[in-house]
Enzyme design. Structure first.
Site: not given
Ligand code: SAH
Length: 318
Positions: A231, A249
């Site tokens: 997390d 974003h």
């Molecule tokens: N960086 C990637 C994914 C973007 S989408 C790209 O550019 O393609 C946002 C990502 O954040 C998702 O994979 C989601 O699982 C992750 N995410 C959301 N909450 C999170 C958390 N608390 N800790 C780690 N990752 C998280």
């Protein structure tokens, strides 16, 4: 002078294009056509189990928006644009089409009026009662599609990031960590460009557990690319360089400061951090970021930002 009514009419009916594209993707139209053979509606209908005369009308509409071409005998083949909606295209945009035009996104967008009226974003939560992340956690099919859609973005963005970093000296860097790195497209792109690097893809446990979809093993980079679930609001692993692509974003300013602070805590003051995403340009400049910004208030509590706004978040997080 062009009649402004044409512009408005085009906008008013704009939704048709996205929905024609969406339905055809779900039906498997693109996966069953190719760019070197013309196929008639009846033949395709039997392949995808559809009604041939209604399918013909859908195909004709697809030709009108440039995704197929139709010959004199009413047979169809893929255009270069249509080929991008095949599952097996190396730069496939199929999952992006399914997620962005799919029922969840439509349901979230329908809350835009009350969102703007009462100043509370996140139409997704209004509709489903949970955030998109909790929804994805409980719905493996949506989650896999969502993560594949993010990879769709990455097929373009990884190249842009690698190009933007061309003048950066990686020689003092051993370990990079992509926070919220999804299936690892960006990390693998950087590992391919810089053979001395080791990479960590950090994301939610259920995302890095989608082993069939991870890029590290698929590209033969498993020994240099480690997947770690966790997390980002609590802890990220130590690294010499962090990337955050299309992450900030998704979140409010306060949440962004929490994420950046976690990275700051895991690292030293001289750590390298690269943020990749879309940036809101000046007021007079039309830009996709200004539309994506509205999507972010419908799907989550996020927003797109100007460079000044990013600078403010970075200094607030130390
Ligand atoms: N960086 C990637 C994914 C973007 S989408 C790209 O550019 O393609 C946002 C990502 O954040 C998702 O994979 C989601 O699982 C992750 N995410 C959301 N909450 C999170 C958390 N608390 N800790 C780690 N990752 C998280």
């Amino acid at each position: 002078m062009p009649d402004p009514a044409n512009e408005v009419v085009d906008l008013v009916f704009g939704r048709f294009r996205g929905q024609v594209l969406y339905a055809s993707t779900v039906l498997g139209v693109f996966d069953h056509l190719s760019n070197d053979r013309d196929v008639e509606a009846a033949e395709l209908a039997s392949m995808i189990n559809a009604d041939s005369s209604l399918l013909y009308r859908l195909l004709r509409a697809l030709a009108t928006i440039g995704l197929l071409s139709e010959n004199e005998n009413k047979a169809f083949r893929l255009t270069a644009a249509g080929a991008l909606l095949r599952s097996d295209h190396p730069r496939s945009l199929r999952a992006m089409a399914l997620v962005t035009q799919g029922p969840e996104a439509y349901a979230a967008w329908k809350h835009l009026v009350p969102i703007i009226r009462d100043g509370r974003p996140d139409g997704f939560r209004r509709e489903f009662g949970v955030t998109i992340w909790d929804y994805a956690k409980a719905n493996p099919a949506y989650r896999a599609l969502f993560n594949q859609a993010m990879t769709s973005h990455s097929t373009v963005q990884t190249q842009l990031v690698t190009a933007a970093l061309r003048s950066f000296d990686f020689s003092a860097i051993s370990t990079i960590c992509d926070v919220g790195g999804g299936h690892g497209h960006l990390v693998c792109g950087l590992l391919q460009a810089y053979p001395h690097l080791a990479g960590i893809v950090f994301d939610q446990p259920q995302v890095v557990a989608e082993t069939d979809l991870l890029w590290g093993p698929k590209l033969g980079l498993a020994d240099r690319c480690r997947y770690l679930g966790g997390d980002m609001f609590r802890e990220v692993p130590p690294a010499d360089l962090y990337t955050l692509k299309m992450i900030l974003h998704d979140w409010s300013d306060d949440d962004c400061i929490r994420i950046l602070s976690t990275i700051r805590r895991a690292s030293s003051a001289s750590v390298n951090l690269f943020i990749a995403g879309v940036v809101i340009p000046g007021p007079s400049e039309p830009h996709f970021a200004k539309l994506l910004d509205v999507h972010m208030m419908c799907m989550q509590s996020g927003r797109e930002r100007t460079t000044n706004k990013y600078a403010g978040l970075l200094s607030a997080a130390g």
